[in-house]
Design a protein around this motif. Structure first.
Motif, PDB file in Angstrom:
ATOM      1  N   ALA A  69      36.942  46.248  47.772  1.00 57.59           N
ATOM      2  CA  ALA A  69      36.570  45.296  46.702  1.00 57.59           C
ATOM      3  C   ALA A  69      37.819  45.081  45.837  1.00 57.59           C
ATOM      4  O   ALA A  69      38.446  46.051  45.385  1.00 57.59           O
ATOM      5  CB  ALA A  69      35.412  45.835  45.884  1.00 57.59           C
ATOM      6  N   ARG A  70      38.195  43.777  45.576  1.00 55.23           N
ATOM      7  CA  ARG A  70      39.464  43.466  44.893  1.00 55.23           C
ATOM      8  C   ARG A  70      39.213  42.481  43.741  1.00 55.23           C
ATOM      9  O   ARG A  70      38.526  41.470  43.930  1.00 55.23           O
ATOM     10  CB  ARG A  70      40.455  42.874  45.880  1.00 55.23           C
ATOM     11  CG  ARG A  70      41.840  42.561  45.293  1.00 55.23           C
ATOM     12  CD  ARG A  70      42.754  41.951  46.342  1.00 55.23           C
ATOM     13  NE  ARG A  70      42.998  42.877  47.436  1.00 55.23           N
ATOM     14  CZ  ARG A  70      42.648  42.630  48.699  1.00 55.23           C
ATOM     15  NH1 ARG A  70      42.035  41.519  48.998  1.00 55.23           N
ATOM     16  NH2 ARG A  70      42.907  43.514  49.636  1.00 55.23           N
ATOM     17  N   ASP A  71      39.740  42.846  42.536  1.00 54.15           N
ATOM     18  CA  ASP A  71      39.704  41.909  41.395  1.00 54.15           C
ATOM     19  C   ASP A  71      40.746  40.828  41.666  1.00 54.15           C
ATOM     20  O   ASP A  71      41.955  41.077  41.687  1.00 54.15           O
ATOM     21  CB  ASP A  71      40.024  42.656  40.098  1.00 54.15           C
ATOM     22  CG  ASP A  71      39.864  41.786  38.858  1.00 54.15           C
ATOM     23  OD1 ASP A  71      39.906  40.558  39.008  1.00 54.15           O
ATOM     24  OD2 ASP A  71      39.705  42.368  37.773  1.00 54.15           O
ATOM     25  N   VAL A  72      40.274  39.619  41.914  1.00 52.02           N
ATOM     26  CA  VAL A  72      41.170  38.530  42.312  1.00 52.02           C
ATOM     27  C   VAL A  72      42.204  38.231  41.233  1.00 52.02           C
ATOM     28  O   VAL A  72      43.381  37.974  41.508  1.00 52.02           O
ATOM     29  CB  VAL A  72      40.353  37.274  42.651  1.00 52.02           C
ATOM     30  CG1 VAL A  72      41.275  36.097  42.951  1.00 52.02           C
ATOM     31  CG2 VAL A  72      39.430  37.549  43.848  1.00 52.02           C
ATOM     32  N   ASN A  73      41.785  38.281  39.967  1.00 52.87           N
ATOM     33  CA  ASN A  73      42.678  37.890  38.874  1.00 52.87           C
ATOM     34  C   ASN A  73      43.660  38.998  38.531  1.00 52.87           C
ATOM     35  O   ASN A  73      44.812  38.727  38.152  1.00 52.87           O
ATOM     36  CB  ASN A  73      41.868  37.526  37.642  1.00 52.87           C
ATOM     37  CG  ASN A  73      40.997  36.284  37.895  1.00 52.87           C
ATOM     38  OD1 ASN A  73      41.403  35.393  38.639  1.00 52.87           O
ATOM     39  ND2 ASN A  73      39.809  36.245  37.298  1.00 52.87           N
ATOM     40  N   ARG A  74      43.279  40.221  38.626  1.00 53.14           N
ATOM     41  CA  ARG A  74      44.137  41.316  38.187  1.00 53.14           C
ATOM     42  C   ARG A  74      44.782  42.087  39.347  1.00 53.14           C
ATOM     43  O   ARG A  74      45.671  42.907  39.133  1.00 53.14           O
ATOM     44  CB  ARG A  74      43.356  42.290  37.333  1.00 53.14           C
ATOM     45  CG  ARG A  74      42.863  41.654  36.024  1.00 53.14           C
ATOM     46  CD  ARG A  74      42.190  42.725  35.204  1.00 53.14           C
ATOM     47  NE  ARG A  74      41.719  42.178  33.922  1.00 53.14           N
ATOM     48  CZ  ARG A  74      41.162  42.902  32.952  1.00 53.14           C
ATOM     49  NH1 ARG A  74      41.032  44.216  33.140  1.00 53.14           N
ATOM     50  NH2 ARG A  74      40.752  42.345  31.841  1.00 53.14           N
TER      51      ARG A  74
END
Length: 678
Positions: free
Chosen positions: A37-42
């Motif tokens: 799971a990856r925070d797209v913005n950060r």
């Protein structure tokens, strides 16, 4: 989101956001799935590894994702499938971006497609995997490389390189050779011109079919053979192709079967020698199938005198070998039914209880075994016949209309000459009663026959008799039988025709019935005796030229059948007395010392010590018979010979009867009545 049904969870710190991620894979089952799971913005990430599950052709996983509150709402979800561990290059991957909202659980599915056609856990190289031959489950990375010109382990190296084919080698016997491929894909050190042999440990000339062949540089050593390697058990010399099959639970001839040609072990059988039931089993010593008994057989011995004890050679059997066999042995005299182990001692000068000693003197009356002799009636009285019905109960009949009786418990004869009921001419003092039979089943009721043809009966307590009929011919002997249910009296009679005899059957209440002299003629007969209608004999014959006769009754045809004793037994004169002991034993006596014995089939002559005219016989067994003679003697037969046991001076003895060897009665001329013991 509930954790039920969730295979893995991605979370870090407190959060109000959640995603339920379903990963569906088809065409293969991954060894490991890496979920990211990856925070797209950060650019922040969470990851976990999940083992694949389901069928080799597909399955699914559920992963709960809980991003931290500090993450932005846009999250990228990635699923990467691996063949074994989540390391190196993945086989296939898929991803999706999803926008999350606080307080809500989003759902999404990522699908992973790959091909594992042979279901060996490795994906086809054309589908991103490492399986170089996805149609063969034995070919995959890490498989054992075999000598078969196939890249079994998918490492790209040919067999010649990887397996050193063609390079030099030596075998265990230090023979130089070259590595080559064997017949089963193995690498072998091939020795040119080598002698190939297989182990033959049992040295039966057949090699061990399960052993690897061995190459030898020169001569083969002991324990090997160049013959066919077809021995299915190289530890037993008796087991090899062509060997004789035996019942031993071994495949002796190596054909894959056990005990062929023999009964199945455990199946039911009957032992021929003992008739005992059992089960077949293999005798590993003889190699034969044997019937193992379920129970031991009994020892049977022949009880010839029917006293419950036998002797002689024992027959081992679970069933009686036939009539007359018993399981109690030890009879010391098989010809005397009063002699057996534990029998009560009688006053008969015999070892009745088989303790090797005859009876003590106290067993006999007055402490001494002896014959008692008395004159009953008068010195001129002739007693013709005697009959016993129980121990101590005896009837005697004779001339001058006299009948004498002793009832059990009494010691004195009651003699009467009282006449009988009226039939024709009343019996008078001139009546000569010639025969008597007393009925043991009817309180000793006696049946009489006279020389003048009278037939009568009388109870022991009655003062006179009741005459039933007048036949007109003399009656010489009578015996009663009840094997038909009713009493029938069989008799031996004279005939009004010279040289002819008659036999009769009498119910005791009406006229007698004689044999048909036209269809069933018989010679003169003088006595009759039997134990049943099937074992019933008349005896007689001519008194001039010695010509004995014995007739046996045939109840099926109501005929008296000639036994042809005149042809089968030589040196025998007219017979006047007969006694049947059982269905396999009878005695008969007569003139000139004639004595014969019947064994159930044939008559044979017994040697007598003199040529006296014998008058009567009584018997209890094959070695217990007694006879009287016209010269006043009493004889005993012990199974081997006749011996004189008593003599009466100057008196003819006419008849003998008894219930046992210690209850014998003899009657004769001069009023003589004798009893053993005194």
């Amino acid at each position: 989101m509930s954790d039920e049904g969730v295979d893995a969870v991605l979370e870090e710190g407190n959060t109000c956001k959640a995603v339920q991620l379903s990963i569906v894979y088809s065409g293969f089952r991954p060894g490991c799935v890496l979920v990211v799971a990856r925070d797209v913005n950060r650019g922040l990430e969470l990851s976990t590894e999940v083992a694949g599950k389901g069928e080799p052709t597909g399955g699914s996983l559920v992963v709960g994702v809980f991003p931290p509150d500090s993450w932005s709402d846009t999250v990228e979800l990635v699923a990467q499938a691996y063949e074994r561990t989540c390391a190196g290059e993945s086989v296939v991957s898929n991803s999706e971006r999803i926008t999350l909202a606080r307080g809500q659980t989003a759902t999404t599915t990522l699908r992973l497609l790959a091909t594992d056609a042979d279901q060996d856990g490795y994906v086809d190289v054309l589908s991103g995997g490492t399986d170089c031959q996805d149609s063969e489950p034995s070919m995959y990375p890490g498989a054992t490389e075999r000598c078969n010109d196939v890249d079994d382990n998918c490492n790209g190296q040919p067999d010649a390189v990887e397996l050193s084919l063609g390079q030099g080698c030596t075998n265990a016997q230090n023979c130089a050779g070259t590595f080559r491929c064997g017949s089963n894909g193995e690498v072998v050190c091939t020795i040119p011109n080598a002698i190939v042999a297989t182990p033959d440990l049992d040295q039966d000339g057949h090699g061990d079919k399960n052993a690897r062949p061995v190459e030898f540089c020169t001569d083969i050593p002991a324990g090997y053979t160049t013959n066919a390697a077809d021995d299915c058990d190289d530890t037993r010399a008796g087991v090899r192709p062509g060997a004789l099959e035996r019942c031993n639970d071994l495949d002796d001839n190596c054909d894959g079967n056990l005990n062929e040609g023999f009964p199945t072990p455990g199946s039911a059988c009957t032992d021929a020698a003992t008739q005992c039931g059992g089960q077949y089993a293999c005798d590993t010593i003889t190699g034969d199938a044997v019937c193992q008994l379920m129970q031991p057989p009994s020892s049977w011995v022949l009880d010839a005198d029917i006293d419950g004890y036998g002797s002689g050679t024992a027959i081992q059997s679970c069933f009686s070998p036939g009539t007359g066999y018993v399981t109690q042995a030890g009879d010391c005299n098989e010809g005397n039914p009063f002699t057996y182990p534990g029998a009560p001692e009688l006053c008969d000068l015999e070892d009745n209880d088989c303790d090797t000693q005859p009876e003590a003197a106290a067993v006999c009356p007055n402490g001494a075994p002896a014959w008692s002799e008395q004159t009953v009636g008068s010195g001129s009285q002739v007693w013709n016949s005697v009959s016993t019905w129980t121990a101590g109960g005896v009837w005697a009949v004779g001339e001058n209309n006299r009948r004498a009786v002793v009832s059990p418990g009494s010691t004195t004869f009651n003699v009467t000459t009282a006449g009988c009921g009226n039939v024709g001419t009343n019996a008078s003092n001139s009546t000569a009663w010639s025969s008597v039979w007393s009925d043991p089943a009817n309180s000793g009721r006696a049946w009489f026959g006279s020389l003048g043809g009278r037939q009568a009966w009388q109870f022991p307590t009655a003062s006179g008799c009741t005459e039933v009929t007048l036949t007109g011919v003399a009656t010489y002997g009578m015996v009663g039988l009840r094997d038909t249910g009713s009493l029938l009296i069989y008799g031996a009679s004279d005939s009004s025709i010279s040289g002819e005899g008659l036999a009769f059957i009498w119910t005791g209440v009406d006229t007698v019935t004689f044999n048909n002299t036209s269809t069933n003629p018989i010679l003169p007969v003088y006595d009759v005796h039997g134990v049943s209608r099937d074992t019933l004999f008349l005896v007689g014959g001519y008194d001039s030229t010695p010509s004995p006769r014995a007739y046996r009754y045939d109840p099926a045809n109501n005929l008296w059948v000639n036994e042809n004793i005149q042809h089968s037994v030589s040196g025998v004169a007219r017979l006047v007395g007969v006694w049947v002991v059982n269905t396999k034993l009878a005695f008969a006596v007569g003139d000139s010392g004639s004595a014969v014995r019947w064994n159930g089939t044939t008559w044979s002559k017994l040697t007598f010590p003199n040529t006296h005219n014998l008058t009567s016989v009584v018997a209890f067994g094959a070695s217990s018979a007694y006879a009287t003679c016209a010269s006043g003697h009493i004889y005993r037969y012990n199974g081997q010979s006749w011996q004189q046991i008593h003599a009466v001076s100057g008196a003819r003895l006419n008849d003998i009867a008894g219930t046992s060897p210690e209850d014998l009665w003899v009657v004769g001329d001069g009023g003589r009545i004798l009893h053993w013991p005194r």
